[in-house]
Design a protein around this motif. Sequence first.
Motif, PDB file in Angstrom:
ATOM      1  N   UNK A 142       0.736  -1.108  -0.035  1.00  0.00           N
ATOM      2  CA  UNK A 142       0.009   0.079   0.078  1.00  0.00           C
ATOM      3  C   UNK A 142       0.789   1.324   0.018  1.00  0.00           C
ATOM      4  N   UNK A 143       2.050   1.093   0.386  1.00  0.00           N
ATOM      5  CA  UNK A 143       3.032   2.225   0.395  1.00  0.00           C
ATOM      6  C   UNK A 143       3.050   2.828  -0.795  1.00  0.00           C
ATOM      7  N   UNK A 144       3.252   2.103  -1.802  1.00  0.00           N
ATOM      8  CA  UNK A 144       3.472   2.632  -3.225  1.00  0.00           C
ATOM      9  C   UNK A 144       2.310   3.468  -3.760  1.00  0.00           C
ATOM     10  N   UNK A 145       1.035   3.265  -3.009  1.00  0.00           N
ATOM     11  CA  UNK A 145      -0.180   4.028  -3.401  1.00  0.00           C
ATOM     12  C   UNK A 145      -0.014   5.154  -2.712  1.00  0.00           C
ATOM     13  N   UNK A 146       0.057   5.000  -1.387  1.00  0.00           N
ATOM     14  CA  UNK A 146       0.386   6.429  -0.473  1.00  0.00           C
ATOM     15  C   UNK A 146       1.210   7.459  -0.582  1.00  0.00           C
ATOM     16  N   UNK A 147       2.277   6.852  -1.310  1.00  0.00           N
ATOM     17  CA  UNK A 147       3.267   8.015  -1.734  1.00  0.00           C
ATOM     18  C   UNK A 147       2.736   8.936  -2.776  1.00  0.00           C
ATOM     19  N   UNK A 148       1.642   8.614  -3.443  1.00  0.00           N
ATOM     20  CA  UNK A 148       1.014   9.426  -4.401  1.00  0.00           C
ATOM     21  C   UNK A 148       0.360  10.588  -3.409  1.00  0.00           C
ATOM     22  N   UNK A 149       0.034  10.306  -2.245  1.00  0.00           N
ATOM     23  CA  UNK A 149      -0.615  11.234  -1.520  1.00  0.00           C
ATOM     24  C   UNK A 149       0.287  12.400  -0.593  1.00  0.00           C
ATOM     25  N   UNK A 150       1.660  12.056  -0.895  1.00  0.00           N
ATOM     26  CA  UNK A 150       2.704  12.804  -0.171  1.00  0.00           C
ATOM     27  C   UNK A 150       3.215  14.016  -0.868  1.00  0.00           C
ATOM     28  N   UNK A 151       3.668  14.876  -0.352  1.00  0.00           N
ATOM     29  CA  UNK A 151       4.290  16.151  -1.264  1.00  0.00           C
ATOM     30  C   UNK A 151       5.775  15.783  -1.484  1.00  0.00           C
ATOM     31  N   UNK A 152       5.766  15.070  -2.257  1.00  0.00           N
ATOM     32  CA  UNK A 152       7.421  14.539  -2.872  1.00  0.00           C
ATOM     33  C   UNK A 152       7.724  14.689  -4.197  1.00  0.00           C
ATOM     34  N   UNK A 153       9.025  14.809  -4.585  1.00  0.00           N
ATOM     35  CA  UNK A 153       9.364  15.041  -5.970  1.00  0.00           C
ATOM     36  C   UNK A 153       8.756  13.951  -6.868  1.00  0.00           C
ATOM     37  N   UNK A 154       8.355  14.313  -8.185  1.00  0.00           N
ATOM     38  CA  UNK A 154       7.958  13.335  -9.087  1.00  0.00           C
ATOM     39  C   UNK A 154       6.444  12.779  -8.797  1.00  0.00           C
ATOM     40  N   UNK A 155       5.963  13.557  -7.566  1.00  0.00           N
ATOM     41  CA  UNK A 155       4.565  13.237  -7.373  1.00  0.00           C
ATOM     42  C   UNK A 155       3.727  13.146  -8.592  1.00  0.00           C
ATOM     43  N   UNK A 156       3.726  13.915  -9.458  1.00  0.00           N
ATOM     44  CA  UNK A 156       2.677  14.077 -10.480  1.00  0.00           C
ATOM     45  C   UNK A 156       2.719  12.695 -11.497  1.00  0.00           C
ATOM     46  N   UNK A 157       4.165  12.560 -11.588  1.00  0.00           N
ATOM     47  CA  UNK A 157       4.464  11.476 -12.384  1.00  0.00           C
ATOM     48  C   UNK A 157       3.701   9.820 -11.619  1.00  0.00           C
ATOM     49  N   UNK A 158       4.023   9.943 -10.557  1.00  0.00           N
ATOM     50  CA  UNK A 158       3.624   8.686  -9.995  1.00  0.00           C
ATOM     51  C   UNK A 158       1.896   8.654  -9.904  1.00  0.00           C
ATOM     52  N   UNK A 492      -1.118  15.496   8.563  1.00  0.00           N
ATOM     53  CA  UNK A 492      -1.740  16.827   7.617  1.00  0.00           C
ATOM     54  C   UNK A 492      -0.503  17.731   7.015  1.00  0.00           C
ATOM     55  N   UNK A 493       0.606  17.911   7.873  1.00  0.00           N
ATOM     56  CA  UNK A 493       1.611  18.770   7.222  1.00  0.00           C
ATOM     57  C   UNK A 493       2.112  18.028   5.851  1.00  0.00           C
ATOM     58  N   UNK A 494       2.217  16.624   5.829  1.00  0.00           N
ATOM     59  CA  UNK A 494       3.050  16.035   4.566  1.00  0.00           C
ATOM     60  C   UNK A 494       1.911  15.775   3.519  1.00  0.00           C
ATOM     61  N   UNK A 495       0.686  15.595   3.611  1.00  0.00           N
ATOM     62  CA  UNK A 495      -0.410  15.182   2.739  1.00  0.00           C
ATOM     63  C   UNK A 495      -0.518  16.343   1.556  1.00  0.00           C
ATOM     64  N   UNK A 496      -0.831  15.913   0.363  1.00  0.00           N
ATOM     65  CA  UNK A 496      -1.058  16.794  -0.822  1.00  0.00           C
ATOM     66  C   UNK A 496      -2.419  17.429  -0.424  1.00  0.00           C
ATOM     67  N   UNK A 497      -2.621  18.574  -1.274  1.00  0.00           N
ATOM     68  CA  UNK A 497      -4.017  19.113  -1.014  1.00  0.00           C
ATOM     69  C   UNK A 497      -5.276  18.403  -1.662  1.00  0.00           C
ATOM     70  N   UNK A 510       6.003  20.438  -2.563  1.00  0.00           N
ATOM     71  CA  UNK A 510       6.783  21.422  -1.658  1.00  0.00           C
ATOM     72  C   UNK A 510       7.642  20.947  -0.516  1.00  0.00           C
ATOM     73  N   UNK A 511       7.691  19.758  -0.310  1.00  0.00           N
ATOM     74  CA  UNK A 511       8.475  19.220   0.623  1.00  0.00           C
ATOM     75  C   UNK A 511       9.794  18.906   0.070  1.00  0.00           C
ATOM     76  N   UNK A 512       9.987  18.718  -1.218  1.00  0.00           N
ATOM     77  CA  UNK A 512      11.432  18.560  -2.102  1.00  0.00           C
ATOM     78  C   UNK A 512      11.757  17.211  -1.218  1.00  0.00           C
ATOM     79  N   UNK A 513      10.998  16.356  -1.137  1.00  0.00           N
ATOM     80  CA  UNK A 513      11.506  15.094  -0.585  1.00  0.00           C
ATOM     81  C   UNK A 513      11.806  14.127  -1.518  1.00  0.00           C
ATOM     82  N   UNK A 514      12.151  12.819  -1.099  1.00  0.00           N
ATOM     83  CA  UNK A 514      12.322  11.513  -1.924  1.00  0.00           C
ATOM     84  C   UNK A 514      11.565  10.477  -1.492  1.00  0.00           C
TER      85      UNK A 514
END
Length: 632
Positions: A142-158, A492-497, A510-514
């Motif tokens: 499920x982590x591979x799906x939940x990553x799409x809900x986090x503010x990380x780089x390449x999020x739109x591609x995921x 709340x601070x890490x989830x996308x709008x 905007x977290x510029x994370x990986x």
Amino acid sequence: MRFVDWFRFEPNSLQRSLLTSLRGCAAPGAAGLLVLMWPTGSGKTEGGLWSARWMGGPRMGVHLALPSVATTDSVYWRVRRWARRALAVSSPVTLAHSRAGRGTQGAVLSHDDGEGLVLEAAPEFLQGRGRPVVAGVTVSTIDQVLLAGLRIRHNVLRIGGLTRKVLVVDECHAYDPYMQCLLRTVLAWWGALGVPVVLMSATLPRSVARSLAAAYLSGSAPGVPLPEFSPAYPGWFHVDGATGHPTVQAVDTERTRILSVRLTGLPGSHRATRRDVLPACDRARARVVAKLFEHGRQRLCVLVVCNTVASAQNTALALPAVLPTDIEVLLVHAHYREMDRTGVTTNVEAAFGKDRAHRPRRAVLVTTQVCEQSLDLDLDHVVTDLAPLATIIQRVGRGRRHAEHSRVRVPVTVLVPQTAEGLPDDGRWEAIYSTAAVRISRELLEGHGVITEPDDVQALLEALEARLGGGSADEDVLSHLEGEQAMAEAARPVVIPHPRELVDLFDLTDLSGSDEEAATRYRLDSVQILPLWRRPDGNLSLEPDTDLPLPDLLPHDLAPVRERLLSTRHATWQKHLGADAQPPAGWAGDKRLGPLVLLVHPAPGKAVHAAGWTVFYDRYLGLVTRPPTPKE
């Protein structure tokens, strides 16, 4: 194509209900959410896959998400077999999780040429990091799906790669408030993008089911409230993504399981002493299991589920001393090297799976939470540590799972830890489970010597949910609610709008994370361990009994190293391993393995000692970590 052609068996009542009724409420390719609330062992996976293909239509693939690495690996092979029958053309069937590695296991082309299964390596692009999720069919944690809900780089591609497929989430009850917050955000986005979703669970409270449906509808049809309705158990409901109209279908399971629950005290401390390496409570657990074999039953396979890896290891070590010599003791948990874990899981499923051809006459399988979710096990008697009610129901679902009778009796022994005064110690595993949830579950079980499944299950879950709700002055309940609130706040601070509240695309990243920095689980603090053994010549080997040198530079093919890794949490003993714990200087700058600690055994068969801890790796026991023993 008929259901039997896809899965090689006739549909049961639950699956027939989908075949006949889902067509009337879900149009192929249209937005919609399907929630399957079915008992354990009733074919949810097959029903979910069929539903996903119908809801997605011919142009959409399937992404099946599961709670853990072990269950993901297990289900992957089932999905691969299904895909070669169900798909009209060859499609990559990929495996995606933190330990999936590279190669044909992680990305294959699977099709039937008329003479049998044909497997070919998928394009190299799909074998790169983060890329398996864009394949036509993917099985992942499920982590591979939940990553799409986090503010990380390449999020739109995921998001783009994932939303080409119907999302199927299994065991959706198994996520804490932090993960539920991420999941609701993902569902809102999938709704906004018009992607169908299938959720599955055997132990889902109705309030949680409705909250997930409301999250999806908030994206697919903003401003349309979710109508009032009561989900059926066992059964399913579908929410139309455009109108919010719910279709509720109750289903007769055709099978009743009678759970004969007996609560038994588990005396003794869970800590070792200088005199006894095995804690008293683990030796007591072994004695309870041994009593089940005292009447000389010729055929009996017992499942023992422990709440911690250490308890499972200690119980497996204690059992041979109290069991007859003809009884085999098997052990499976999460702390094995990748190559060993795969072998152990395969052997266990072969011994206790649906095919009984290789089933031992008398055996004990000792395990942990890894058995709860999607591992297809079938044993005669279930012995489990006290845990929250939904967890116990999942564990008991591995008892007489494939019995063909319409009325099946499953004997269940629940071990209640005791204090030195003989009172229930509900907080024994408070680091894992809420004390309030454990205590109330125990009280509910004490009032139900016999539980009928499915008739009693939903009522018990709702009773637990009600007693854990707000308005209580109970200190344990208040502590439980504070913990739940803390997890929800942390997300709340890490989830996308929400998709309807997005102002700028920068808000998605905007977290510029990986991927390595993204936290899909609350307070996730894991590290990879690479066990090594020092040879007589002073060199390090990847194996204890053969000379397989540790490379000075990481090779292009990481398989020999990657398949010998295991994942665990950061712990005190890791800080005291010294310079030996550092990877070779030639590995610096190569991020393909992520955070890594070397566990260097001084010699084969010798343990590592660090700040009073005793640590070693064993192929049967896995990673063993024993804390300093207190002075008596």
